[in-house]
Design an enzyme around this catalytic site. Structure first.
Site, PDB file in Angstrom:
ATOM      1  CG  ASP A 113      41.377  43.823  52.198  1.00 12.64           C
ATOM      2  OD1 ASP A 113      40.929  45.098  52.012  1.00 12.64           O
ATOM      3  OD2 ASP A 113      42.421  43.309  51.045  1.00 12.64           O
ATOM      4  CE1 TYR A 159      44.436  42.650  43.351  1.00 14.35           C
ATOM      5  CE2 TYR A 159      41.730  43.240  43.711  1.00 14.35           C
ATOM      6  CZ  TYR A 159      43.063  43.499  43.014  1.00 14.35           C
ATOM      7  OH  TYR A 159      43.702  44.857  42.161  1.00 14.35           O
ATOM      8  CE  LYS A 165      35.718  44.511  45.522  1.00 12.55           C
ATOM      9  NZ  LYS A 165      36.577  44.207  46.424  1.00 12.55           N
TER      10      LYS A 165
END
Ligand SMILES: *Cc1c(COP(=O)(O)O)cnc(C)c1O
Length: 455
Positions: free
Chosen positions: A266, A171, A294
Site C-alpha cells: 500500500d 491503515y 494521494k
C-alpha cells in the site's frame, strides 16, 4: 411556506459564460467566519467530512480553510500557517503548483467527466508503469480506500483464498475488511475496530505486529493455503511515521513467494514520495500488487492499483473479478496526475526534500537530546513524526506509548504561532518542495520554543 426547491435553471443561465472566481483578498481586520463551528456541527457530522479534521485528538476547534499556496495554508480569517499536513500528502510540490493548476484549467475547459475512455488515462498509466516496474497493468479509481479494497478483491479472486493479513497500525482506507487494528483516525480515537463491521468479515483479516517477520512465518506455516494476500505499508505513515526495519520488506517478499501469497504494497503515501518509484524503488523489493493515491492525483480524487499482468487480467472486463467506477479515470484528476508525475519523474526533488527535512529534524533532535526531553523523531525522506516517548518507535505498540496529551500541547503551541502540524500524534508531517529555508528556520525556532514550553 418553506422554500423546497431552488429556482429552476433557465436556458440562458445554462449558456452563461463561466463566472469569475470571487475575490479572495480580504483584510484580516474585517474578515469574519461565515459560520461558527457549532453551526457547522449542526449540518455536518462533527463539523467535518473526515474525522481527523475535527481536532478531537488535540482538543479545541479546527480552523476552516479559505485557500493555500506553496507551503502556506490560510484560514477563513486570512491567517497564514506553514503547512506540514499538505492535504495528508498529495502536495509534494506545494499547494497550487503552477504546472498543476495550468493542467487543470486546460482540462476543465474540455469537460469534467465522460463515462468513456480518454487517452489521458493511457498516458497516466504509462507514467505509473515507468515509476513502478513491478506494475504491468493499472486500474484507476477515485480514492486510496477504493484502490486497496479492489486490490484485495483481485488478490482473493486470483488465489481463490479468503483470508488477508495486515499489520497493526497500518491503515489501508476505511473498507470493512481493513478496519482491523488500523492506525490513522482509529488510532486517534482508540477504536480498535469500527462498529458496523460484521465480526464474520473482520474474522477473515489477521493483523500482526509491524516490523516483525516471525509471526508472519508462523502464521503462513499453519494456514498459508487460506491466505490470499499480505498487505503492508512499506513505510508506515498512519501510526505516525514508522520506517521499515532493515530486511523487513525483503523477508516479507521471500515468505510470500515461498507460500504463494500475493504481496500488496500500500504505497498510497509512499508512492512518488519515498522515491519516484515509491518505497519499492527505495528498498529494492517488488510486490505483486501496488496501491496508489494521494500524490498520484495531485489533490484531486484519484487512486490506482496495479501489478502483475496475470493477476490484473482477472479484473472485469477481462476477467471474473468485478470492479467499476462512474468517475474512475476522471479527466480532471488524470490531468492533474500527469502534471504531477511529469514534474517528479526526473527524481531530482527527492534528494532536496530529504536534505531539507534533515535540516529541520536533526537540529530539533539534538536540541531535545541536549535538554534531555524524552522525544523520538522518526524520519524517512520528506516524512517525519515527533513522538513523545523515551523509547524508540518501531511498531504500533511503541507508537501508542507516546504521551498524546503532550503532543496536543505541542500541536497547539505550533498552531498559535502559525505552524500547522497534524492534529493527531498518529499521523506524519509532510515536507514539500515549496517549503523554503526560511520556512524551515521558522519552524525549527518555534518547535524549540514549543518543547521548552511543554517540558
Ligand atoms: C490515505 C491512505 C489510504 C486511504 O486513501 P483515501 O484516499 O483516504 O481513501 C490508504 N492507505 C494508506 C497507506 C493511506 O495513507
Amino acid at each position: 411556506m418553506t422554500k423546497m426547491f431552488a429556482k429552476p435553471t433557465t436556458r440562458s443561465s445554462l449558456n452563461e459564460r463561466p463566472a469569475r472566481p470571487p475575490k479572495a483578498k480580504q483584510s484580516r481586520a474585517t474578515a469574519r467566519d461565515k459560520y461558527s463551528f457549532k453551526e457547522a456541527c449542526r449540518h455536518l457530522v462533527g463539523g467535518v467530512n473526515s474525522p481527523v479534521r475535527a481536532f478531537k485528538a488535540v482538543g479545541g476547534e479546527p480552523f476552516f480553510v479559505s485557500r493555500a499556496r506553496g507551503s502556506k495554508i490560510f484560514d477563513s480569517r486570512g491567517k497564514a500557517y506553514l503547512d506540514y499536513v499538505m492535504s495528508w500528502g498529495p502536495h509534494i510540490l506545494g499547494h497550487g503548483h503552477p504546472a498543476v493548476i495550468r493542467a487543470l484549467k486546460k482540462a476543465v475547459e474540455c469537460g469534467t467527466s465522460f463515462g468513456a475512455p480518454t487517452w489521458q488515462e493511457v498516458e497516466l498509466a504509462c507514467l505509473v508503469k515507468e515509476a513502478f516496474p513491478s506494475i504491468d497493468k493499472v486500474r484507476f479509481v477515485s480514492s486510496g480506500t477504493e484502490a486497496v479494497m479492489s486490490a484485495v478483491r483481485v488478490a482473493r479472486g486470483f488465489t481463490g483464498r479468503k483470508k488477508i493479513v495486515k499489520f497493526n497500525g497500518c491503515y489501508h482506507g476505511h473498507s470493512d475488511a481493513l478496519l482491523v487494528k488500523a492506525g490513522s483516525g482509529s488510532a486517534t480515537f482508540g477504536i480498535p475496530d469500527s462498529k458496523g463491521v460484521p465480526e464474520e468479515l473482520a474474522g477473515l483479516t489477521v493483523s500482526l505486529p509491524y516490523n516483525q517477520t516471525e509471526p508472519v512465518e508462523k502464521l503462513f506455516r499453519q494456514e498459508a493455503n487460506q491466505i490470499a494476500c499480505l498487505l503492508v505499508e512499506p513505510v508506515a505513515g498512519n501510526m505516525g511515521l514508522v520506517p521499515p526495519a532493515e530486511g523487513f520488506l525483503k523477508t516479507l517478499r521471500e515468505i510470500c513467494t515461498r507460500y504463494r501469497v500475493a504481496l500488496i504494497f500500500d504505497e498510497v503515501i509512499s508512492g512518488f514520495r519515498a522515491a519516484f518509484g515509491g518505497a519499492q524503488e527505495l528498498f529494492g523489493v517488488k510486490p505483486d500488487l501496488t496501491c496508489l493515491g494521494k500524490i498520484l492525483g495531485g489533490g484531486l480524487p484519484l487512486g490506482a492499483f496495479g501489478g502483475r499482468e496475470e493477476i490484473m487480467n482477472r479484473l472485469s472486463p477481462e476477467g471474473d473479478v468485478y470492479q467499476a467506477g462512474t468517475l474512475s479515470g476522471n479527466p480532471l484528476a488524470t490531468a492533474c496526475g500527469i502534471a504531477m508525475l511529469t514534474k517528479l519523474r526526473s527524481g531530482k526533488i527527492y534528494k532536496d526534500l530529504k536534505k531539507k527535512t534533515s535540516s529541520l529534524v536533526e537540529p530539533l533532535r539534538n536540541f531535545a537530546r541536549q535538554k534531555k526531553y524524552p522525544i523520538q523523531i522518526n524520519v524517512s525522506g520528506s516524512l517525519f513524526t515527533v513522538f513523545f516517548t523515551p523509547e524508540p518507535v518501531c511498531d504500533y505498540q511503541s507508537a501508542k506509548s507516546s504521551d498524546t496529551a503532550r503532543y496536543a500541547k505541542f500541536f497547539h503551541f505550533l498552531l498559535k504561532n502559525g505552524i500547522f502540524f497534524p492534529p493527531s500524534q498518529f499521523e506524519c508531517c509532510f515536507v514539500s518542495a515549496a517549503h523554503n529555508p526560511a520556512d524551515i528556520r521558522k519552524t525549527l525556532d518555534i518547535a524549540r520554543k514549543a518543547l521548552q514550553e511543554i517540558f
